[in-house]
Design an enzyme around this catalytic site. Structure first.
Site, PDB file in Angstrom:
ATOM      1  CG  ASP A  11      -7.848   5.142   1.191  1.00 28.35           C
ATOM      2  OD1 ASP A  11      -7.721   3.937   1.152  1.00 28.35           O
ATOM      3  OD2 ASP A  11      -7.020   5.802   1.580  1.00 28.35           O
ATOM      4  CG  ASP A  41      -1.864   0.799   1.289  1.00 26.33           C
ATOM      5  OD1 ASP A  41      -2.334   1.661   0.317  1.00 26.33           O
ATOM      6  OD2 ASP A  41      -2.245   1.359   2.453  1.00 26.33           O
ATOM      7  CD  GLU A  60      -0.368   5.638  -3.545  1.00 22.45           C
ATOM      8  OE1 GLU A  60       0.356   5.842  -2.575  1.00 22.45           O
ATOM      9  OE2 GLU A  60      -1.223   4.662  -3.956  1.00 22.45           O
TER      10      GLU A  60
END
Ligand code: GLC
Length: 806
Positions: free
Chosen positions: A482, A399, A402
């Site tokens: 999310d 996770d 980015e």
């Protein structure tokens, strides 16, 4: 030899000579700009352009083998124009401007004038423009929000942590610079820009009718795929960037997650409850709180004293553990933190131009970041999984890659952070984060995937990533980040997942029930479970601090509906798994827009022939949720043809158009006439072997066929012949139906003891006369379902003849 012909060609252009010849690539130079055109595979043209020299021939998305193949190009020269043709693709180059028109195999224009030397700016950026055809729809670019059809929109590629994203949020978590256009006649072409920098795709938003692709840096290196059908484009794209691996079968099971199940006892209680509630399930996820101070590759020994015992005990209940392992390594020198110490000792963390580590705040506080652009860093990272793998943890979740950084306006690291590329066929070099940002998540998931494959070469890795780049489908499943518990998100989520499938990513899901915002109403949660049951990745997840959101939350009526849909998913596993296996070879996604299976629907209406709100799972099941999911109003479903079947009742439908009265207990699902769908008896986990017979549901109609695929679901033995593959066809005649079981391939022995055939659309009350392998077999009729039921032995090959009794 190749070099000589290229030089010769450049020289010829300058002299303006004329003749036809064959070569493997065309290189032209004008006004300091160099252009190269080549055909790496049938139906694909690659175009590269640079100032002074061509961009480096290296890629994170397209492996060398796919890039280096070059089909022969036939070249015909006119005075100012060069015409190239290769298998099923062509190009026309204006030698003065270096503009390239890409043509299909019969010389029809696909994409006009995209590049040209004026596309390159002096500062290293570029802007390419081309005319779009008026009836083109645009799909792809991954999970961008907004409309299903990207036409009229503009999108930026810059991987971003976008908590509670909205319809207007762009960019999002992923960079997949690949799209396809599909005309109203169902004709498609694809374009993939292999550039990892920040780029923008404008499909007629700024300038009506004009496609514009621009970037701040990086190469002009793009591929045009000629289709002509949408499926052909996907296969051409898969040829370049690869297909997803065949995931372990448990990845198709229901997966329960939450931030976080905080203790050993809580994880056990969730697993226990899944079983006692009879909610079939395969996975429980552990989010950041299992760790010591949110430090990756640690475990909080107070709350999780024995990970191995936990993993082993849950495995006994048919439940596997997936652990989060984020890329941010706590910046904790001298504290005995192995992940930091090991990375620092090998000099594998990213640095600022001055040479000191770049440190940014994420879950553990100050953190450093592995330089995944280096093969050494990926290897080291992959090896970090040895402990968890040894404990019996089944899969891993990458996770925040980015990469996401807290407390800075850019939400990521500074663009001047230095990456050292040492990988694949790239020339070793240092570069800035501006080039590597969008590929960081893909390389993170690659490091994890390759590490797991090294640690357990005979076990299929399971990796879930949030950020990625084109080609990342080779390493990981992904989810849409999310989202919010709202009807709008449930609806948008569907187009996001369908578009991900049209972007090469087939193993996709969103947080069932919604991750953030107000908790879902019981109805919203139920609807999400219903749709989730048909998503490739079926994972329920929610943010910390919210009320419970597991499937048993709410009144008994809602809970029972959710149980029914989760159970139906498990009954459908043979069909889903066969579709997944096909995907691992073809790249055709599990979740599909209707037009992918039926391109002709596009010509039939302005709402994409119904594709906007409906979608298909595999080739045969069409789901038609209400276009306004929360509304009780009736709605109309246009099916792609006549004689479709209702999946739930098994009955044949009259007409193409169906009126649906929404009912929270139901989700309309339709079956293609001609489908043969395998189903299995209900199990509570893919770890448990079904007992009894395989069901084969035959829905007579044109082009009648189905596929069986089975293997051990977990190991790589299928690559060594231990699988079962069988194609089944059916033929209708005046007297009845013949079901042909083609020769079975592979050595895998399936669990079923025999086959139960359901022949749907059986209008007669009299049971058929049946012969299997030439011997008479008993049959009965289910009048309510209008189905004939026949038990036959396991059909390795041969046919079953079903005739109407006289
Ligand atoms: C990110 C993820 C979310 C996860 C949370 C804590 O927000 O998107 O799924 O629960 O981090 O790890």
């Amino acid at each position: 030899m190749r070099r000589n012909s290229v030089l010769a060609m450049v020289a010829l252009c300058a002299a303006g000579a004329l003749h036809a010849e064959t070569m493997d690539r065309m290189v032209l130079s004008r006004g300091g700009v160099v252009l190269e055109v080549s055909a790496p595979a049938s139906g694909i043209m690659r175009i590269r352009m640079g100032r002074g020299t061509l961009p480096e021939d290296a890629s994170w998305a397209v492996p060398a083998a796919a890039r280096r193949t070059r089909l022969p190009l036939n070249v015909t020269r006119g005075s100012d124009v060069l015409q190239l043709s290769a298998a099923h693709i062509g190009a026309r180059i204006d030698m003065r401007t270096l503009r390239v028109d890409v043509l299909d195999g019969v010389g029809k224009l696909l994409l006009a004038d995209l590049a040209g030397r004026s596309a390159l700016s002096g500062e290293g950026g570029f802007r390419m423009r081309g005319r779009m055809s008026g009836d083109d729809h645009v799909f792809g670019l991954g999970d961008k929000t907004g409309t299903f059809d990207r036409k009229g929109g503009a999108y930026t590629m810059w991987n971003s942590d976008t908590y509670k994203f909205t319809q207007a949020t762009d960019p999002l978590y992923k960079t997949i610079p690949f799209f396809m256009t599909v005309s109203d006649r169902g004709q498609a072409y694809g374009l993939f820009l292999d550039n990892t920098w920040r780029t923008t795709f404008d499909f007629g938003k700024t300038e009506r009718g004009m496609l514009s692709i621009s970037g701040e840096g990086g190469p002009v290196d793009y591929y045009v795929m000629a289709g002509p059908a949408p499926k052909d484009v996907l296969q051409q794209y898969a040829r370049l960037t690869g297909t997803p691996p065949l995931m372990p079968q448990w990845a198709l099971g229901f997966q329960q997650s939450k931030w976080s199940y905080k203790t050993d006892a809580e994880v056990r209680a969730i697993a226990q409850r899944l079983r006692s509630e009879r909610m079939p399930s395969d996975v429980v996820y552990m989010d950041i709180d299992y760790q010591d101070r949110s430090r990756p590759f640690t475990v909080n020994g107070a709350t999780f004293p024995d990970m191995r015992k936990l993993a082993t005990d849950l495995r006994g209940q048919g439940i596997r553990l997936v652990l989060i392992t984020d890329p941010h390594v706590a910046n904790a020198p001298g504290q005995g933190y192995a992940a930091y110490d090991g990375g620092a000792a090998r000099d594998l963390f990213l640095k600022l131009p001055g040479g000191q580590y770049y440190s940014g705040d994420v879950w553990p506080g100050a953190a450093v970041f592995p330089d995944f652009s280096r093969v050494q860093a990926r290897r080291w990272w992959g090896d970090l999984y040895a402990g968890f793998v040894g404990d019996g943890v089944a899969g891993f979740w990458n996770d925040m890659n980015e990469p996401s950084i807290f407390n800075v306006p850019s939400k990521t690291m500074p663009l001047d952070v230095v990456h050292r590329i040492e990988s694949d066929d790239f020339a070793p070099r240092s570069t800035s984060h501006a080039e590597m940002h969008n590929v960081y998540g893909q390389l993170n998931s690659r490091a994890t995937y390759e590490g797991l494959a090294r640690l357990q070469p005979d076990v299929r890795p399971f990796v879930l990533t949030r950020a990625t780049y084109a080609g990342g489908q080779r390493y990981a499943a992904t989810w849409t980040g999310d989202n919010v518990s709202s009807w709008q998100h449930l609806k948008t989520g569907m187009q996001q997942l369908v578009n991900l499938g049209l972007s090469g990513f087939s193993w996709v899901g969103n947080d069932v029930g919604g991750y953030a915002g107000e908790p879902p109403s019981p109805e919203l949660l139920t609807r999400w479970f219903q749709l989730g049951a048909f998503m490739p990745l079926f994972r329920a997840h929610a943010e910390t601090g919210r009320p419970d959101q597991e499937p048993w939350v709410g009144d008994a009526v809602q809970v029972e509906i959710r149980r029914r849909f989760i159970s139906e998913r498990y009954r459908l596993l043979p069909y889903l798994y066969a579709t997944a296996e096909e995907n691992s070879r073809s790249g055709i996604p599990l979740l599909r827009p209707v037009f992918l299976n039926f391109p002709s629907v596009l010509a039939n209406g302005d709402r994409l022939g119904g594709s906007e709100d409906q979608f298909m799972v595999g080739g045969d099941l069409l789901l038609a949720p209400s276009p306004t999911l929360e509304s009780p109003g009736d709605y109309n479903v246009e099916l792609p043809g006549k004689d479709w079947y209702d999946y739930w009742t098994g009955r044949r439908l009259d007409g193409k158009s169906q009126t649906v009265k929404p009912d929270i207990a139901q989700l309309p699902v339709y079956v293609r006439p001609g489908a043969i769908i395998p189903k299995q008896p209900l199990v509570q986990s893919t770890a448990f072997v079904p007992e009894g017979r395989l069901e084969l549901h035959v829905y007579p109609g044109a082009d009648c066929h189905g596929d069986l695929y089975a293997d051990d679901g977990i190991s790589m033995a299928y690559q060594r012949g231990s699988f079962l593959r069988q194609h089944i066809r059916c033929e209708e005649s005046q007297s009845g139906l013949k079901i042909l079981f083609e020769q079975r391939e592979g050595s895998w022995r399936p669990w079923w003891s025999g086959v139960e055939l359901y022949i749907h659309g059986w209008e007669s009350d009299a049971p058929p006369e049946v012969h299997a392998f030439g011997a008479a077999v008993a049959a009965s009729v289910d009048r309510a379902q209008k189905a004939a039921l026949i038990q036959v032995p396991d059909m390795v090959n041969g046919s079953v003849e079903i005739s109407r009794s006289r």
